[in-house]
Design a protein around this motif. Sequence first.
Motif, PDB file in Angstrom:
ATOM      1  N   GLY A 203       0.813  -1.212   0.000  1.00  0.00           N
ATOM      2  CA  GLY A 203       0.000   0.000   0.000  1.00  0.00           C
ATOM      3  C   GLY A 203       0.842   1.255   0.000  1.00  0.00           C
ATOM      4  N   GLU A 204       1.917   1.250   0.766  1.00  0.00           N
ATOM      5  CA  GLU A 204       2.822   2.412   0.791  1.00  0.00           C
ATOM      6  C   GLU A 204       3.482   2.610  -0.560  1.00  0.00           C
ATOM      7  N   ARG A 205       3.886   1.525  -1.216  1.00  0.00           N
ATOM      8  CA  ARG A 205       4.512   1.662  -2.530  1.00  0.00           C
ATOM      9  C   ARG A 205       3.538   2.255  -3.541  1.00  0.00           C
ATOM     10  N   LEU A 206       2.305   1.765  -3.535  1.00  0.00           N
ATOM     11  CA  LEU A 206       1.304   2.266  -4.475  1.00  0.00           C
ATOM     12  C   LEU A 206       1.036   3.756  -4.269  1.00  0.00           C
ATOM     13  N   LEU A 207       1.006   4.182  -3.008  1.00  0.00           N
ATOM     14  CA  LEU A 207       0.791   5.599  -2.713  1.00  0.00           C
ATOM     15  C   LEU A 207       2.009   6.433  -3.100  1.00  0.00           C
ATOM     16  N   ALA A 208       3.208   5.957  -2.728  1.00  0.00           N
ATOM     17  CA  ALA A 208       4.430   6.716  -3.002  1.00  0.00           C
ATOM     18  C   ALA A 208       4.688   6.864  -4.489  1.00  0.00           C
ATOM     19  N   CYS A 209       4.336   5.848  -5.251  1.00  0.00           N
ATOM     20  CA  CYS A 209       4.562   5.890  -6.691  1.00  0.00           C
ATOM     21  C   CYS A 209       3.429   6.580  -7.445  1.00  0.00           C
ATOM     22  N   GLY A 210       2.383   6.969  -6.734  1.00  0.00           N
ATOM     23  CA  GLY A 210       1.275   7.652  -7.374  1.00  0.00           C
ATOM     24  C   GLY A 210       0.405   6.755  -8.230  1.00  0.00           C
ATOM     25  N   GLU A 211       0.469   5.443  -8.005  1.00  0.00           N
ATOM     26  CA  GLU A 211      -0.326   4.517  -8.818  1.00  0.00           C
ATOM     27  C   GLU A 211      -1.789   4.493  -8.392  1.00  0.00           C
ATOM     28  N   VAL A 212      -2.043   4.783  -7.110  1.00  0.00           N
ATOM     29  CA  VAL A 212      -3.410   4.822  -6.589  1.00  0.00           C
ATOM     30  C   VAL A 212      -3.526   6.030  -5.668  1.00  0.00           C
ATOM     31  N   SER A 213      -4.597   6.788  -5.800  1.00  0.00           N
ATOM     32  CA  SER A 213      -4.862   7.902  -4.885  1.00  0.00           C
ATOM     33  C   SER A 213      -5.984   7.499  -3.942  1.00  0.00           C
ATOM     34  N   LEU A 214      -6.016   8.114  -2.765  1.00  0.00           N
ATOM     35  CA  LEU A 214      -7.036   7.764  -1.786  1.00  0.00           C
ATOM     36  C   LEU A 214      -8.442   8.017  -2.322  1.00  0.00           C
ATOM     37  N   GLU A 215      -8.584   9.073  -3.107  1.00  0.00           N
ATOM     38  CA  GLU A 215      -9.920   9.441  -3.584  1.00  0.00           C
ATOM     39  C   GLU A 215     -10.553   8.340  -4.434  1.00  0.00           C
ATOM     40  N   THR A 216      -9.729   7.486  -5.047  1.00  0.00           N
ATOM     41  CA  THR A 216     -10.286   6.418  -5.882  1.00  0.00           C
ATOM     42  C   THR A 216     -10.887   5.289  -5.051  1.00  0.00           C
ATOM     43  N   LEU A 217     -10.718   5.332  -3.729  1.00  0.00           N
ATOM     44  CA  LEU A 217     -11.240   4.274  -2.872  1.00  0.00           C
ATOM     45  C   LEU A 217     -12.685   4.512  -2.471  1.00  0.00           C
ATOM     46  N   TRP A 218     -13.153   5.767  -2.564  1.00  0.00           N
ATOM     47  CA  TRP A 218     -14.490   6.066  -2.057  1.00  0.00           C
ATOM     48  C   TRP A 218     -15.545   5.511  -3.002  1.00  0.00           C
ATOM     49  N   GLY A 219     -16.493   4.801  -2.456  1.00  0.00           N
ATOM     50  CA  GLY A 219     -17.600   4.283  -3.256  1.00  0.00           C
ATOM     51  C   GLY A 219     -17.398   2.843  -3.671  1.00  0.00           C
ATOM     52  N   PHE A 220     -18.480   2.092  -3.678  1.00  0.00           N
ATOM     53  CA  PHE A 220     -18.445   0.664  -3.977  1.00  0.00           C
ATOM     54  C   PHE A 220     -17.895   0.358  -5.370  1.00  0.00           C
ATOM     55  N   PRO A 221     -18.425   1.002  -6.436  1.00  0.00           N
ATOM     56  CA  PRO A 221     -17.941   0.621  -7.779  1.00  0.00           C
ATOM     57  C   PRO A 221     -16.469   0.928  -7.981  1.00  0.00           C
ATOM     58  N   ARG A 222     -16.003   2.103  -7.501  1.00  0.00           N
ATOM     59  CA  ARG A 222     -14.602   2.466  -7.745  1.00  0.00           C
ATOM     60  C   ARG A 222     -13.662   1.586  -6.933  1.00  0.00           C
ATOM     61  N   PHE A 223     -14.030   1.271  -5.701  1.00  0.00           N
ATOM     62  CA  PHE A 223     -13.167   0.412  -4.882  1.00  0.00           C
ATOM     63  C   PHE A 223     -12.985  -0.943  -5.539  1.00  0.00           C
ATOM     64  N   HIS A 224     -14.078  -1.553  -5.977  1.00  0.00           N
ATOM     65  CA  HIS A 224     -13.979  -2.890  -6.557  1.00  0.00           C
ATOM     66  C   HIS A 224     -13.411  -2.871  -7.968  1.00  0.00           C
ATOM     67  N   ALA A 225     -13.485  -1.740  -8.651  1.00  0.00           N
ATOM     68  CA  ALA A 225     -12.828  -1.638  -9.952  1.00  0.00           C
ATOM     69  C   ALA A 225     -11.315  -1.717  -9.811  1.00  0.00           C
ATOM     70  N   LEU A 226     -10.786  -1.281  -8.642  1.00  0.00           N
ATOM     71  CA  LEU A 226      -9.352  -1.368  -8.382  1.00  0.00           C
ATOM     72  C   LEU A 226      -8.939  -2.744  -7.873  1.00  0.00           C
ATOM     73  N   ALA A 227      -9.898  -3.569  -7.531  1.00  0.00           N
ATOM     74  CA  ALA A 227      -9.570  -4.902  -7.013  1.00  0.00           C
ATOM     75  C   ALA A 227      -9.402  -5.867  -8.172  1.00  0.00           C
ATOM     76  N   GLY A 228      -8.519  -5.496  -9.107  1.00  0.00           N
ATOM     77  CA  GLY A 228      -8.238  -6.340 -10.252  1.00  0.00           C
ATOM     78  C   GLY A 228      -7.127  -7.320  -9.933  1.00  0.00           C
ATOM     79  N   PRO A 229      -6.446  -7.831 -10.952  1.00  0.00           N
ATOM     80  CA  PRO A 229      -5.397  -8.817 -10.713  1.00  0.00           C
ATOM     81  C   PRO A 229      -4.325  -8.344  -9.736  1.00  0.00           C
TER      82      PRO A 229
END
Length: 453
Positions: A203-229
Amino acid sequence: MRRLRRRFPLLLVVAVSAATIAAFAAGAAGAAVPTLSVRASRSVGSAAVTASPTAADPVERARTLGFELVETRTARLWIADRERVHPAAVDSLDAFVDRAARLLGFSRAQRARLAQEKFDYLLCADPNEVAALSGRESEGVTLLEQGAIVTRWLPHDHEVVHLLVYRRLAPLPPVAEPFLQEGLASALGGRHDEDAAALQAEGERLLACGEVSLETLWGFPRFHALAGPAARSYPVAARFVAFLLDEGGPQRLLRLYRLLASGFEDVVLRPAGVVLQQIEGEYGRSWDALQADFAAWRAAHTPLRLSAAVAPRRSPDLVARDRGRSVALWRDADGSVIVRLAGGSGTPDGVILWGDVLPRGYRCGLLPAGVDPVGRRYALRVEPEGAELCDFALDRVLARHDAAHGPCGDPAEGMFDPRARTVTVRIPAALVRRTGPIGPLRLRAALALPSGE
């Protein structure tokens, strides 16, 4: 690291689609659950559902199938395959229940009641058996109203957290905000075969590298869209929820959890801005202020991971050799350990083993069928692309560092010296304390999948 990760079972996550959302809705409503669509994978992720809508009583089914019952202090453990169970894994179940209950703010009386009202833990042989008993295609499922966990992993701390949160807050609406539900379970319990510390490091690597922002976690569809491979939502949510837990304690976090729990349609259709407003209101700060505090917390709470190192000039404390390879180990003054693997005339890859001898016939769920963990509990798997530290007794990856989980930039970060044909890794002191003294060492060629894998 491509080669190494091919040897361990990969985590499978559902691809969010209309069919997936319909499956969740059907489960919440108590209707039949259709098969979830899966992206070329071996299994689906974990889930916490209010009931098992398509399967008969899972405990009765397990009893009929001949599962062996082992009672612990807090659980009735139903085991499909005893050779898949290490005594340390059984002991760890009660220990984690105690630790997680304290972190979640259970009172002394509530903790005592956990031992009086045991939960059922059904340890299946494989994901197909999980589906047969739970009605869900998954690595593990928590059936909240039935007080049961159906899984192929022991321990599966992630699912234990789901169950404890439900007991702590019951009665509770059927669907929770996913970043809180999965973030809390991941922060305390990791995910599948991934330790909580390893998940936080990712999680720290993803945040530090800018691959995922916190704002993309809010909401059911967006959270599960990030739960890919790559399962990017779970590690980042774990990092942020760990911050919220430290920042306001369990009472405030669980108030937010209850506030955002609702019916299925309410959670799925809730605008992301509403989630953000509720976080700001509960913690009494603007989003900008919370982000600044989170950045400071991240800097002060560096997650555990393996890293590159420079071998000391002095003689090593331990040496082992096997088939043209050699490993040298140095104990550092800070309690960490430096390990250097040399490949001789070949590629510097191998498995460094130490710790307690595993029981005869024990089959490690972390490895595919037919792969022998070579009789020792702990393993450092090393290749030019990186390394990972495993606990075969707990079926768990404790830490790793590779192309998929390393820092930004060069994934090897100086671990591999192609001229000397060596890979040098530092194991931090906290992980050394966890595994116990490293040594004596055994060195083996890299563990490979059976042919055809």
